[in-house]
Design a protein around this motif. Sequence first.
Motif, PDB file in Angstrom:
ATOM      1  N   HIS A 276       1.024  -1.324  -0.105  1.00 40.36           N
ATOM      2  CA  HIS A 276      -0.037   0.136   0.105  1.00 40.36           C
ATOM      3  C   HIS A 276       0.963   1.207   0.169  1.00 40.36           C
ATOM      4  N   ALA A 277       0.523   2.285  -0.871  1.00 41.29           N
ATOM      5  CA  ALA A 277       1.308   3.411  -0.870  1.00 41.29           C
ATOM      6  C   ALA A 277       1.631   4.169   0.576  1.00 41.29           C
ATOM      7  N   ASN A 278       0.645   3.947   1.647  1.00 39.73           N
ATOM      8  CA  ASN A 278       1.161   4.296   2.944  1.00 39.73           C
ATOM      9  C   ASN A 278       1.931   3.599   3.620  1.00 39.73           C
ATOM     10  N   ASP A 279       2.183   2.333   3.300  1.00 44.02           N
ATOM     11  CA  ASP A 279       2.938   1.587   4.056  1.00 44.02           C
ATOM     12  C   ASP A 279       4.477   2.006   4.454  1.00 44.02           C
ATOM     13  N   ASN A 280       5.013   1.838   5.791  1.00 43.17           N
ATOM     14  CA  ASN A 280       6.323   2.174   6.053  1.00 43.17           C
ATOM     15  C   ASN A 280       7.248   0.781   6.068  1.00 43.17           C
ATOM     16  N   VAL A 281       6.743  -0.242   5.588  1.00 41.93           N
ATOM     17  CA  VAL A 281       7.420  -1.326   5.483  1.00 41.93           C
ATOM     18  C   VAL A 281       7.091  -2.137   4.098  1.00 41.93           C
ATOM     19  N   LEU A 282       7.973  -2.874   3.726  1.00 44.02           N
ATOM     20  CA  LEU A 282       7.774  -3.603   2.477  1.00 44.02           C
ATOM     21  C   LEU A 282       8.225  -4.941   2.690  1.00 44.02           C
ATOM     22  N   VAL A 283       7.868  -5.917   1.918  1.00 43.58           N
ATOM     23  CA  VAL A 283       7.960  -7.309   2.023  1.00 43.58           C
ATOM     24  C   VAL A 283       8.920  -7.717   1.035  1.00 43.58           C
ATOM     25  N   ALA A 284       9.912  -8.523   1.510  1.00 40.86           N
ATOM     26  CA  ALA A 284      11.081  -9.003   0.536  1.00 40.86           C
ATOM     27  C   ALA A 284      10.372 -10.243   0.105  1.00 40.86           C
ATOM     28  N   LYS A 285      10.372 -10.368  -1.490  1.00 38.78           N
ATOM     29  CA  LYS A 285      10.117 -11.380  -2.216  1.00 38.78           C
ATOM     30  C   LYS A 285      10.782 -12.503  -2.185  1.00 38.78           C
ATOM     31  N   ALA A 286      12.074 -12.324  -1.961  1.00 32.92           N
ATOM     32  CA  ALA A 286      13.128 -13.319  -2.014  1.00 32.92           C
ATOM     33  C   ALA A 286      14.251 -12.949  -0.866  1.00 32.92           C
ATOM     34  N   ALA A 287      15.089 -13.709  -0.394  1.00 29.11           N
ATOM     35  CA  ALA A 287      16.232 -13.200   0.585  1.00 29.11           C
ATOM     36  C   ALA A 287      16.966 -12.176  -0.097  1.00 29.11           C
ATOM     37  N   LEU A 288      16.995 -11.121   1.060  1.00 26.56           N
ATOM     38  CA  LEU A 288      17.946  -9.880   0.815  1.00 26.56           C
ATOM     39  C   LEU A 288      19.096 -10.145   1.779  1.00 26.56           C
ATOM     40  N   SER A 289      20.459  -9.838   0.846  1.00 24.61           N
ATOM     41  CA  SER A 289      21.736 -10.077   1.922  1.00 24.61           C
ATOM     42  C   SER A 289      22.180  -8.744   2.306  1.00 24.61           C
ATOM     43  N   LEU A 290      22.819  -8.596   3.115  1.00 25.38           N
ATOM     44  CA  LEU A 290      23.359  -7.466   3.971  1.00 25.38           C
ATOM     45  C   LEU A 290      24.088  -6.659   2.864  1.00 25.38           C
ATOM     46  N   GLY A 291      23.937  -5.596   2.934  1.00 25.25           N
ATOM     47  CA  GLY A 291      24.533  -4.361   1.966  1.00 25.25           C
ATOM     48  C   GLY A 291      23.708  -4.439   0.500  1.00 25.25           C
ATOM     49  N   GLN A 292      22.828  -5.293   0.259  1.00 24.14           N
ATOM     50  CA  GLN A 292      22.355  -5.446  -0.982  1.00 24.14           C
ATOM     51  C   GLN A 292      21.686  -4.205  -1.408  1.00 24.14           C
ATOM     52  N   ASP A 293      21.831  -3.687  -2.709  1.00 23.22           N
ATOM     53  CA  ASP A 293      21.330  -2.172  -3.215  1.00 23.22           C
ATOM     54  C   ASP A 293      19.758  -2.474  -3.366  1.00 23.22           C
ATOM     55  N   LEU A 294      19.189  -1.589  -2.773  1.00 23.54           N
ATOM     56  CA  LEU A 294      17.786  -1.561  -2.738  1.00 23.54           C
ATOM     57  C   LEU A 294      17.218   0.084  -3.443  1.00 23.54           C
ATOM     58  N   PRO A 295      17.289   0.248  -4.846  1.00 27.49           N
ATOM     59  CA  PRO A 295      17.161   1.543  -5.344  1.00 27.49           C
ATOM     60  C   PRO A 295      15.767   1.871  -5.102  1.00 27.49           C
ATOM     61  N   GLU A 296      14.769   1.067  -4.959  1.00 27.85           N
ATOM     62  CA  GLU A 296      13.383   1.504  -4.456  1.00 27.85           C
ATOM     63  C   GLU A 296      13.174   2.484  -3.639  1.00 27.85           C
ATOM     64  N   ILE A 297      14.097   1.996  -2.384  1.00 30.76           N
ATOM     65  CA  ILE A 297      14.216   3.045  -1.304  1.00 30.76           C
ATOM     66  C   ILE A 297      15.228   3.874  -0.986  1.00 30.76           C
ATOM     67  N   GLY A 298      16.164   3.779  -2.005  1.00 30.07           N
ATOM     68  CA  GLY A 298      17.326   4.778  -2.057  1.00 30.07           C
ATOM     69  C   GLY A 298      18.508   4.523  -0.887  1.00 30.07           C
ATOM     70  N   THR A 299      18.683   3.284  -0.592  1.00 25.09           N
ATOM     71  CA  THR A 299      19.601   2.688   0.265  1.00 25.09           C
ATOM     72  C   THR A 299      19.933   1.186  -0.042  1.00 25.09           C
ATOM     73  N   ARG A 300      20.643   0.627   0.875  1.00 28.02           N
ATOM     74  CA  ARG A 300      21.077  -0.794   1.029  1.00 28.02           C
ATOM     75  C   ARG A 300      20.347  -1.472   2.156  1.00 28.02           C
ATOM     76  N   ALA A 301      20.318  -2.662   2.193  1.00 28.47           N
ATOM     77  CA  ALA A 301      19.881  -3.466   2.984  1.00 28.47           C
ATOM     78  C   ALA A 301      20.741  -3.421   4.239  1.00 28.47           C
ATOM     79  N   ARG A 302      20.123  -3.437   5.394  1.00 25.98           N
ATOM     80  CA  ARG A 302      21.344  -3.021   6.619  1.00 25.98           C
ATOM     81  C   ARG A 302      21.000  -4.680   7.477  1.00 25.98           C
ATOM     82  N   ALA A 303      20.492  -5.492   6.731  1.00 24.25           N
ATOM     83  CA  ALA A 303      20.777  -6.891   7.539  1.00 24.25           C
ATOM     84  C   ALA A 303      20.192  -7.752   6.364  1.00 24.25           C
ATOM     85  N   GLN A 304      20.552  -9.168   6.769  1.00 24.62           N
ATOM     86  CA  GLN A 304      20.077 -10.100   6.260  1.00 24.62           C
ATOM     87  C   GLN A 304      18.373 -10.367   6.239  1.00 24.62           C
ATOM     88  N   VAL A 305      17.762 -10.601   5.320  1.00 24.77           N
ATOM     89  CA  VAL A 305      16.322 -10.525   5.453  1.00 24.77           C
ATOM     90  C   VAL A 305      15.587 -11.724   4.766  1.00 24.77           C
TER      91      VAL A 305
END
Length: 509
Positions: A12-41
């Motif tokens: 939803h446009a108002n959400d402040n959390v997103l859901v990982a579709k697949a495993a995210l690695s530490l430091g993975q680039d996340l251009p959608e939110i303009g930052t990198r993953a700060r943890a393994q998810v």
Amino acid sequence: MTKHHSPLIRLHANDNVLVAKAALSLGQDLPEIGTRARAQVPPGHKIASRRIVSGERILKYDTVIGVAARDIEAGDYVHSHNLELVDFERDPGFGLDVRPVDYLPEAQRATFMGFVRPDGRVGTRNFIGILSSVNCSATVIRNIAAWFTPERMAAFPNVDGVVAFAQTSGCGMSSPSEHFDVLRRTLAGYARHPNLAGVLIVGLGCERNQVSSLVESQGLQESKLMRTLVMQEVGGTRATIAAGVAAIEEMLPEANAARRQPVSASHLKIGLECGGSDGFSGITANPALGAAMDILVRHGGTAILSETPEIHGVEYMLTRRAVTPEVGQKLLDRLAWWERYTQGHNAQFNGVVGHGNQAGGLANIFEKSLGSAMKGGTTPLQAVYEYAEEIDKAGFVFMDSPGYDPVASTGQIASGANLICFTTGRGSMFGSKPAPTIKLASNTPMFKRLEEDMDINCGLIIDGELTVAQMGEKIFEHILRAASGHPTKSEALGLGDNEFVPWHMGIVS
């Protein structure tokens, strides 16, 4: 939702959390939110889309699932370690979201091949059932059922089997009591179920739940296809087994005479269940099942949502769809009962979800409830029933039950459900009799790993191959096939003999 090639899902446009579709690695680039993953998810878990300050509400599907327990940075992993469950005021808004249903004319309604019973109700299967009034007759009914091997049943090809519904109560309980009433209501619901062509009830003789008063109090009528036996009167274990086998042998020719015939989908009553839920359940399987139930309701059928602890926190999603304030208030009254029932206990209603839910990405009961409630679709809430109470209204309804799957499904079947649809993210190995279970997987990796147990892969939504609406259509078509006799995966595996679990809610003495 975001485009399917993104590693993140925005619900939803108002959400402040997103859901990982697949495993995210530490430091993975996340251009959608303009930052990198700060943890393994892990897949299905949440990540902060922006900075969330301590105490700020965390929104998923634009719904509060808790507050930040500390400051959370964009790209941080969000789960039970930094998300705190805090109850908040919720406006029930009785009836505010009621929208009229665009019912299909009779001539345009879908059909399935069902068994029409003398009272006009329709079954999706054709079993003979044996019920025990008390645990003391459980061995006897299991032995009676065991006599009817596939070889002996070959002469009766239109009978799906002889099944024993053993249970562990019936005596050593307070009577009269709510527990006693619930047990009797459940047994009677099975005894008159349209998926049973014939019924045998077996008691011991000295139990509190006497067979004669069970039959009388529940308005059951003894007949050629509704028999009773009492072990202390018949002559004990061996004699009762022999008498039970003889009684069912007399029922079998008449049960075998039943034939499937085309009937309207309006005769379908679907129990909605979820078990082993994960972070994808509320994105794929549950809303897709809800879409299928919206179709079913348009065709005149009935969708039964249950598991009361699993609407806690999002009950307003249902009360806003209640057709009258009285229906909405009845739902709130059941939730208030649960609050008293679970007070002082480390129960799901009080926030703690199971290990599999946690591992799958669900932090607390509010987040789990958010997905769970979606199974009911979007049509008006027509009625609220107590556990195992006979459902006499069509459309979307609610039946009070625990969240424990066998107990909830048992109540739904007792209330008249002739089919169960069960969503799962972790992979529940569940089946039921006499109403079969269709299992819907929330994600493709689990579906592929457990394909022998799963009927439908709703993970195709995450994979970008189908929309929720398209998956709802597929589920509805699958329901019609299963109702017509196509075996479900759990039936092929022989599940269902140990899933009759009436709700134990009282003291044992």
